[in-house]
Scaffold this motif. Structure first.
Motif, mmCIF file in Angstrom:
data_model
loop_
_atom_site.group_PDB
_atom_site.id
_atom_site.type_symbol
_atom_site.label_atom_id
_atom_site.label_comp_id
_atom_site.label_asym_id
_atom_site.label_seq_id
_atom_site.Cartn_x
_atom_site.Cartn_y
_atom_site.Cartn_z
ATOM 1 N N ASN A 9 0.809 -1.223 0.000
ATOM 2 C CA ASN A 9 0.000 0.000 0.000
ATOM 3 C C ASN A 9 0.838 1.268 0.000
ATOM 4 O O ASN A 9 0.302 2.366 0.142
ATOM 5 N N LYS A 10 2.152 1.137 -0.132
ATOM 6 C CA LYS A 10 3.010 2.303 -0.227
ATOM 7 C C LYS A 10 2.973 2.843 -1.658
ATOM 8 O O LYS A 10 3.050 2.082 -2.620
ATOM 9 N N LYS A 11 2.810 4.126 -1.773
ATOM 10 C CA LYS A 11 2.808 4.802 -3.082
ATOM 11 C C LYS A 11 1.710 4.293 -4.008
ATOM 12 O O LYS A 11 1.892 4.236 -5.232
ATOM 13 N N VAL A 12 0.561 3.909 -3.424
ATOM 14 C CA VAL A 12 -0.562 3.497 -4.272
ATOM 15 C C VAL A 12 -1.226 4.727 -4.868
ATOM 16 O O VAL A 12 -1.116 5.845 -4.345
ATOM 17 N N ALA A 13 -1.935 4.518 -5.968
ATOM 18 C CA ALA A 13 -2.635 5.618 -6.627
ATOM 19 C C ALA A 13 -3.895 5.985 -5.855
ATOM 20 O O ALA A 13 -4.488 5.148 -5.171
ATOM 21 N N GLU A 14 -4.284 7.244 -5.971
ATOM 22 C CA GLU A 14 -5.567 7.664 -5.411
ATOM 23 C C GLU A 14 -6.671 7.299 -6.395
ATOM 24 O O GLU A 14 -6.453 7.162 -7.593
ATOM 25 N N THR A 15 -7.871 7.120 -5.888
ATOM 26 C CA THR A 15 -8.993 6.683 -6.710
ATOM 27 C C THR A 15 -9.278 7.644 -7.863
ATOM 28 O O THR A 15 -9.086 8.864 -7.728
ATOM 29 N N ILE A 16 -9.723 7.098 -8.979
ATOM 30 C CA ILE A 16 -10.168 7.941 -10.086
ATOM 31 C C ILE A 16 -11.692 8.091 -10.075
ATOM 32 O O ILE A 16 -12.263 8.754 -10.939
ATOM 33 N N LEU A 17 -12.343 7.471 -9.094
ATOM 34 C CA LEU A 17 -13.803 7.547 -9.011
ATOM 35 C C LEU A 17 -14.209 8.826 -8.275
ATOM 36 O O LEU A 17 -13.942 8.978 -7.080
ATOM 37 N N ASP A 18 -14.852 9.719 -8.981
ATOM 38 C CA ASP A 18 -15.246 11.003 -8.385
ATOM 39 C C ASP A 18 -16.125 10.820 -7.159
ATOM 40 O O ASP A 18 -16.074 11.619 -6.220
ATOM 41 N N GLU A 19 -16.942 9.781 -7.178
ATOM 42 C CA GLU A 19 -17.881 9.563 -6.070
ATOM 43 C C GLU A 19 -17.177 9.385 -4.732
ATOM 44 O O GLU A 19 -17.748 9.662 -3.680
ATOM 45 N N PHE A 20 -15.929 8.894 -4.762
ATOM 46 C CA PHE A 20 -15.176 8.699 -3.518
ATOM 47 C C PHE A 20 -14.265 9.882 -3.194
ATOM 48 O O PHE A 20 -13.527 9.832 -2.206
ATOM 49 N N LYS A 21 -14.330 10.928 -4.018
ATOM 50 C CA LYS A 21 -13.503 12.113 -3.785
ATOM 51 C C LYS A 21 -14.336 13.321 -3.378
ATOM 52 O O LYS A 21 -13.794 14.379 -3.080
ATOM 53 N N GLU A 22 -15.648 13.151 -3.370
ATOM 54 C CA GLU A 22 -16.554 14.269 -3.098
ATOM 55 C C GLU A 22 -17.152 14.183 -1.701
ATOM 56 O O GLU A 22 -17.335 13.097 -1.151
ATOM 57 N N ASP A 23 -17.466 15.364 -1.143
ATOM 58 C CA ASP A 23 -18.170 15.445 0.152
ATOM 59 C C ASP A 23 -17.460 14.614 1.219
ATOM 60 O O ASP A 23 -18.091 13.830 1.932
ATOM 61 N N LEU A 24 -16.158 14.800 1.324
ATOM 62 C CA LEU A 24 -15.362 14.014 2.266
ATOM 63 C C LEU A 24 -15.493 14.534 3.691
ATOM 64 O O LEU A 24 -15.599 15.743 3.923
ATOM 65 N N LYS A 25 -15.484 13.625 4.624
ATOM 66 C CA LYS A 25 -15.559 13.954 6.044
ATOM 67 C C LYS A 25 -14.611 13.021 6.779
ATOM 68 O O LYS A 25 -14.714 11.810 6.662
ATOM 69 N N PHE A 26 -13.656 13.590 7.517
ATOM 70 C CA PHE A 26 -12.606 12.805 8.143
ATOM 71 C C PHE A 26 -12.802 12.601 9.646
ATOM 72 O O PHE A 26 -12.069 11.838 10.262
#
Length: 303
Positions: free
Chosen positions: A238-255
């Motif tokens: 999981n080191k240096k993995v790519a970030e998702t290209i799916l917009d649905e998982f990049k929107e309205d984020l809450k941490f």
């Protein structure tokens, strides 16, 4: 037809799609019975062995299983107190929406096409299907690992009555460095590609029943009040993995889940506000309990 299916999936930004055979899954039956004998089940799984082994029970006439992966990694957030898989909208909803679009495409293309869509709620073993469909390889921690996104992927599948040619499982495993075994807060990763889910912090954070002393000690190991990312975060795959290209998982984020907010709203209001989040299904009380156990631990450390 398989190539048309893959091309359509590209329009949905689905990069990982494979075909698993329709069963019966006798190999999985042995694995599952062994887990039951050892008590390594938590109750969230489908307990009817027949349904897990014979897809025909769920969809009569099934001839193949379409399996898709949905990457969700958006980076490491030091301020987070919830697991990475919950940063965005509930993956059950997003994956199901995309799987339904795939099914609708196939209904238009294939006469008499029948199907059933599942995302983490079906009777079959998602990770076993993903491996059978050639989409990844198993890690010691039980996760399916991909080259591009590591193990930060959700799995969904479509039982259907079209004879798509099955893909071949990958003949490889993780590095077997055993870092996840050493770092797991509950010592749940057993080192033989199995886990004891009852010792898994992620399971404990979702558990409604009264917590044991062991559960509480495991819960205190780090600050996440929902889920646990340790075995994935320490994994070298999981080191240096790519970030998702799916917009649905990049929107309205809450941490973060805010304790003061939790205390100021009813359970009904909590469900209303967060019904589209993966951590809402057990209600407010479970998260509040976790928060207070962890918060007390940090307060004691300050004293």
């Amino acid at each position: 037809m398989k190539e048309q299916l893959k091309e359509f999936c590209k329009t949905l930004n689905i990069e990982y799609i494979g075909i698993a055979p329709p069963g019966p899954y006798y190999e999985f039956e042995k694995i599952w019975k062994n887990k039951i004998e050892k008590g390594h089940v938590c109750g969230f799984e489908e307990m009817d062995i027949e349904k897990r082994v014979y897809p025909e029970i769920t969809l009569p006439g099934v001839k193949s299983v379409i399996v898709c992966l949905f990457p969700y990694f958006v980076g490491h957030k030091e301020e987070a107190n919830i697991s990475k898989y919950t940063f965005g909208r509930d993956y059950h909803i997003i994956a199901r929406e995309k799987l339904e679009k795939i099914a609708e495409f196939l209904v238009d293309k294939i006469e008499g096409f029948k199907y059933k869509v599942f995302s983490d709620t079906g009777p079959l073993a998602d990770r076993y299907l993903a491996h059978q469909a050639g989409l990844g390889f198993f890690g010691i921690n039980g996760h399916i690992i991909t080259d591009k996104y590591g193990s930060y992927v959700f799995i969904g599948y479509i039982l259907n009555n079209y004879p798509f040619e099955p893909d071949k499982p990958q003949d490889r495993t993780c590095y077997q460095c055993f870092t996840c075994v050493k770092k797991c807060p509950g010592c749940a990763v057993l080192g033989d590609f199995t886990i004891d889910p009852l010792r898994c912090k992620s399971y404990i954070t979702q558990k409604k029943r009264e917590l044991s002393e062991r559960d509480i000690e495991i819960l205190k190991k780090h600050k996440l009040v929902w889920g646990c990312d340790v075995c994935q975060d320490v994994c070298p795959h999981n080191k240096k993995v790519a970030e998702t290209i799916l917009d649905e998982f990049k929107e309205d984020l809450k941490f973060n889940i805010d304790y003061e907010e939790l205390m100021s709203i009813s359970n009904k209001e909590f469900i209303r506000r967060y019904r589209d989040r993966a951590y809402s299904w057990q209600g407010k009380a479970v998260i509040t309990r976790n928060y207070e156990i962890i918060k007390n631990m940090y307060d004691e450390d300050k004293d």
